[in-house]
Design a protein around this motif. Structure first.
Motif, PDB file in Angstrom:
ATOM      1  N   VAL A 180     -64.677 -30.665 -10.482  1.00 55.32           N
ATOM      2  CA  VAL A 180     -65.467 -30.036  -9.443  1.00 55.32           C
ATOM      3  C   VAL A 180     -66.599 -29.272 -10.110  1.00 55.32           C
ATOM      4  O   VAL A 180     -66.357 -28.346 -10.882  1.00 55.32           O
ATOM      5  CB  VAL A 180     -64.605 -29.090  -8.587  1.00 55.32           C
ATOM      6  CG1 VAL A 180     -65.434 -28.445  -7.495  1.00 55.32           C
ATOM      7  CG2 VAL A 180     -63.425 -29.851  -8.008  1.00 55.32           C
ATOM      8  N   HIS A 181     -67.824 -29.676  -9.833  1.00 56.22           N
ATOM      9  CA  HIS A 181     -68.969 -29.029 -10.443  1.00 56.22           C
ATOM     10  C   HIS A 181     -69.264 -27.709  -9.763  1.00 56.22           C
ATOM     11  O   HIS A 181     -69.218 -27.594  -8.555  1.00 56.22           O
ATOM     12  CB  HIS A 181     -70.200 -29.940 -10.368  1.00 56.22           C
ATOM     13  CG  HIS A 181     -70.053 -31.148 -11.213  1.00 56.22           C
ATOM     14  ND1 HIS A 181     -70.340 -31.144 -12.551  1.00 56.22           N
ATOM     15  CD2 HIS A 181     -69.610 -32.383 -10.935  1.00 56.22           C
ATOM     16  CE1 HIS A 181     -70.093 -32.331 -13.048  1.00 56.22           C
ATOM     17  NE2 HIS A 181     -69.650 -33.100 -12.086  1.00 56.22           N
ATOM     18  N   THR A 182     -69.587 -26.710 -10.568  1.00 52.96           N
ATOM     19  CA  THR A 182     -69.984 -25.418 -10.033  1.00 52.96           C
ATOM     20  C   THR A 182     -71.496 -25.406  -9.887  1.00 52.96           C
ATOM     21  O   THR A 182     -72.164 -26.388 -10.159  1.00 52.96           O
ATOM     22  CB  THR A 182     -69.552 -24.282 -10.990  1.00 52.96           C
ATOM     23  OG1 THR A 182     -70.313 -24.389 -12.184  1.00 52.96           O
ATOM     24  CG2 THR A 182     -68.071 -24.356 -11.288  1.00 52.96           C
ATOM     25  N   HIS A 183     -72.042 -24.270  -9.484  1.00 56.14           N
ATOM     26  CA  HIS A 183     -73.487 -24.163  -9.308  1.00 56.14           C
ATOM     27  C   HIS A 183     -74.225 -24.150 -10.638  1.00 56.14           C
ATOM     28  O   HIS A 183     -75.433 -24.252 -10.669  1.00 56.14           O
ATOM     29  CB  HIS A 183     -73.844 -22.927  -8.481  1.00 56.14           C
ATOM     30  CG  HIS A 183     -73.541 -21.634  -9.164  1.00 56.14           C
ATOM     31  ND1 HIS A 183     -72.295 -21.082  -9.148  1.00 56.14           N
ATOM     32  CD2 HIS A 183     -74.314 -20.809  -9.884  1.00 56.14           C
ATOM     33  CE1 HIS A 183     -72.304 -19.961  -9.833  1.00 56.14           C
ATOM     34  NE2 HIS A 183     -73.526 -19.770 -10.292  1.00 56.14           N
ATOM     35  N   GLU A 184     -73.505 -24.014 -11.749  1.00 56.95           N
ATOM     36  CA  GLU A 184     -74.141 -24.039 -13.056  1.00 56.95           C
ATOM     37  C   GLU A 184     -74.142 -25.480 -13.546  1.00 56.95           C
ATOM     38  O   GLU A 184     -73.096 -26.084 -13.732  1.00 56.95           O
ATOM     39  CB  GLU A 184     -73.384 -23.151 -14.023  1.00 56.95           C
ATOM     40  CG  GLU A 184     -73.365 -21.693 -13.583  1.00 56.95           C
ATOM     41  CD  GLU A 184     -72.477 -20.842 -14.449  1.00 56.95           C
ATOM     42  OE1 GLU A 184     -72.579 -20.960 -15.688  1.00 56.95           O
ATOM     43  OE2 GLU A 184     -71.677 -20.080 -13.887  1.00 56.95           O
ATOM     44  N   PRO A 185     -75.352 -26.062 -13.780  1.00 59.95           N
ATOM     45  CA  PRO A 185     -75.449 -27.480 -14.117  1.00 59.95           C
ATOM     46  C   PRO A 185     -74.606 -27.926 -15.308  1.00 59.95           C
ATOM     47  O   PRO A 185     -74.137 -29.036 -15.342  1.00 59.95           O
ATOM     48  CB  PRO A 185     -76.936 -27.687 -14.399  1.00 59.95           C
ATOM     49  CG  PRO A 185     -77.617 -26.595 -13.672  1.00 59.95           C
ATOM     50  CD  PRO A 185     -76.661 -25.431 -13.674  1.00 59.95           C
ATOM     51  N   ASP A 186     -74.362 -27.036 -16.284  1.00 58.91           N
ATOM     52  CA  ASP A 186     -73.622 -27.449 -17.467  1.00 58.91           C
ATOM     53  C   ASP A 186     -72.160 -27.003 -17.446  1.00 58.91           C
ATOM     54  O   ASP A 186     -71.466 -27.077 -18.433  1.00 58.91           O
ATOM     55  CB  ASP A 186     -74.309 -26.902 -18.721  1.00 58.91           C
ATOM     56  CG  ASP A 186     -74.364 -25.385 -18.736  1.00 58.91           C
ATOM     57  OD1 ASP A 186     -74.215 -24.774 -17.665  1.00 58.91           O
ATOM     58  OD2 ASP A 186     -74.552 -24.817 -19.821  1.00 58.91           O
ATOM     59  N   LYS A 187     -71.700 -26.542 -16.296  1.00 53.85           N
ATOM     60  CA  LYS A 187     -70.329 -26.037 -16.193  1.00 53.85           C
ATOM     61  C   LYS A 187     -69.588 -26.783 -15.098  1.00 53.85           C
ATOM     62  O   LYS A 187     -70.145 -27.107 -14.070  1.00 53.85           O
ATOM     63  CB  LYS A 187     -70.388 -24.540 -15.858  1.00 53.85           C
ATOM     64  CG  LYS A 187     -69.036 -23.885 -15.756  1.00 53.85           C
ATOM     65  CD  LYS A 187     -69.217 -22.418 -15.417  1.00 53.85           C
ATOM     66  CE  LYS A 187     -67.894 -21.754 -15.153  1.00 53.85           C
ATOM     67  NZ  LYS A 187     -68.057 -20.394 -14.652  1.00 53.85           N
ATOM     68  N   ARG A 188     -68.346 -27.071 -15.326  1.00 54.41           N
ATOM     69  CA  ARG A 188     -67.536 -27.663 -14.275  1.00 54.41           C
ATOM     70  C   ARG A 188     -66.150 -27.044 -14.331  1.00 54.41           C
ATOM     71  O   ARG A 188     -65.756 -26.473 -15.337  1.00 54.41           O
ATOM     72  CB  ARG A 188     -67.456 -29.178 -14.410  1.00 54.41           C
ATOM     73  CG  ARG A 188     -66.640 -29.623 -15.598  1.00 54.41           C
ATOM     74  CD  ARG A 188     -66.447 -31.131 -15.591  1.00 54.41           C
ATOM     75  NE  ARG A 188     -65.428 -31.448 -16.532  1.00 54.41           N
ATOM     76  CZ  ARG A 188     -65.600 -32.205 -17.598  1.00 54.41           C
ATOM     77  NH1 ARG A 188     -66.755 -32.743 -17.838  1.00 54.41           N
ATOM     78  NH2 ARG A 188     -64.610 -32.433 -18.413  1.00 54.41           N
ATOM     79  N   THR A 211     -78.086 -28.262  -8.322  1.00 52.62           N
ATOM     80  CA  THR A 211     -76.918 -28.999  -8.792  1.00 52.62           C
ATOM     81  C   THR A 211     -77.337 -30.413  -9.150  1.00 52.62           C
ATOM     82  O   THR A 211     -78.022 -31.066  -8.366  1.00 52.62           O
ATOM     83  CB  THR A 211     -75.836 -29.041  -7.687  1.00 52.62           C
ATOM     84  OG1 THR A 211     -75.591 -27.700  -7.244  1.00 52.62           O
ATOM     85  CG2 THR A 211     -74.540 -29.628  -8.200  1.00 52.62           C
ATOM     86  N   PRO A 212     -76.954 -30.885 -10.336  1.00 53.78           N
ATOM     87  CA  PRO A 212     -77.329 -32.247 -10.712  1.00 53.78           C
ATOM     88  C   PRO A 212     -76.645 -33.277  -9.814  1.00 53.78           C
ATOM     89  O   PRO A 212     -75.638 -32.984  -9.183  1.00 53.78           O
ATOM     90  CB  PRO A 212     -76.850 -32.368 -12.158  1.00 53.78           C
ATOM     91  CG  PRO A 212     -75.806 -31.322 -12.322  1.00 53.78           C
ATOM     92  CD  PRO A 212     -76.134 -30.230 -11.341  1.00 53.78           C
ATOM     93  N   GLY A 213     -77.213 -34.437  -9.779  1.00 50.57           N
ATOM     94  CA  GLY A 213     -76.626 -35.522  -8.993  1.00 50.57           C
ATOM     95  C   GLY A 213     -77.426 -35.807  -7.745  1.00 50.57           C
ATOM     96  O   GLY A 213     -78.602 -35.471  -7.640  1.00 50.57           O
ATOM     97  N   SER A 214     -76.779 -36.380  -6.798  1.00 53.90           N
ATOM     98  CA  SER A 214     -77.466 -36.879  -5.608  1.00 53.90           C
ATOM     99  C   SER A 214     -77.760 -35.791  -4.586  1.00 53.90           C
ATOM    100  O   SER A 214     -77.183 -34.712  -4.608  1.00 53.90           O
ATOM    101  CB  SER A 214     -76.615 -37.973  -4.956  1.00 53.90           C
ATOM    102  OG  SER A 214     -75.364 -37.435  -4.587  1.00 53.90           O
ATOM    103  N   GLY A 215     -78.676 -36.115  -3.683  1.00 55.91           N
ATOM    104  CA  GLY A 215     -78.955 -35.272  -2.523  1.00 55.91           C
ATOM    105  C   GLY A 215     -79.598 -33.940  -2.820  1.00 55.91           C
ATOM    106  O   GLY A 215     -79.303 -32.954  -2.162  1.00 55.91           O
ATOM    107  N   ASN A 216     -80.473 -33.878  -3.808  1.00 49.32           N
ATOM    108  CA  ASN A 216     -81.155 -32.620  -4.120  1.00 49.32           C
ATOM    109  C   ASN A 216     -82.273 -32.376  -3.122  1.00 49.32           C
ATOM    110  O   ASN A 216     -83.449 -32.539  -3.419  1.00 49.32           O
ATOM    111  CB  ASN A 216     -81.694 -32.633  -5.555  1.00 49.32           C
ATOM    112  CG  ASN A 216     -80.605 -32.362  -6.552  1.00 49.32           C
ATOM    113  OD1 ASN A 216     -79.726 -31.553  -6.301  1.00 49.32           O
ATOM    114  ND2 ASN A 216     -80.638 -33.045  -7.666  1.00 49.32           N
TER     115      ASN A 216
END
Length: 132
Positions: free
Chosen positions: A112-120, A36-41
């Motif tokens: 709310v972001h889903t597990h797909e990086p380009d989908k929300r 998931t993009p963003g913080s805490g990877n």
């Protein structure tokens, strides 16, 4: 720095998850494709942690990956309990909205972001608490 909306969504994720499954010893496993993009990877596919650890991971390093894993796992639990089918993350988002309304949220637009990086999943709640 996280926005107020991001903080609200993370806290709402935690509250909703605990309402669905209050046993914090539940084991969660990150799956392939849940990056998931963003913080805490800080998780990789195959990593396993308890719900308790995942909830802490969402707050301390602000892990979006943990939020994705929690949403998918809890959505799967809801679908299984209901005998339903569909996208577990979307089901979890629906439940988050119900919890938000029960808490008196006046937020009118959550992303709310889903597990797909380009989908929300765009979640809309109007001031009257109506879901769209």
């Amino acid at each position: 720095m996280p926005s107020r909306a991001d903080c609200f969504v993370k806290l709402l994720t935690i509250i909703t998850a605990l309402k669905i499954h209050p046993d914090i010893t539940l084991k969660l496993t990150m799956r392939e494709g849940e990056e998931t993009p963003g913080s805490g990877n800080n998780l990789r596919a195959g990593d396993t942690l308890t719900l308790w650890d995942a909830l802490h991971n969402m707050l301390i390093p602000y892990s979006n990956v943990s939020a994705t894993v929690v949403a998918r796992t809890m959505g799967e639990r809801l679908l299984a309990l209901e005998g339903g089918t569909g996208d577990p993350s979307q089901r979890f988002v629906q439940q988050m909205n119900l919890v938000a309304m029960s808490l008196g949220s006046s937020m009118n637009h959550l992303l709310v972001h889903t597990h797909e990086p380009d989908k929300r999943s765009d979640v809309l709640i109007d001031d009257g608490g109506t879901l769209y």
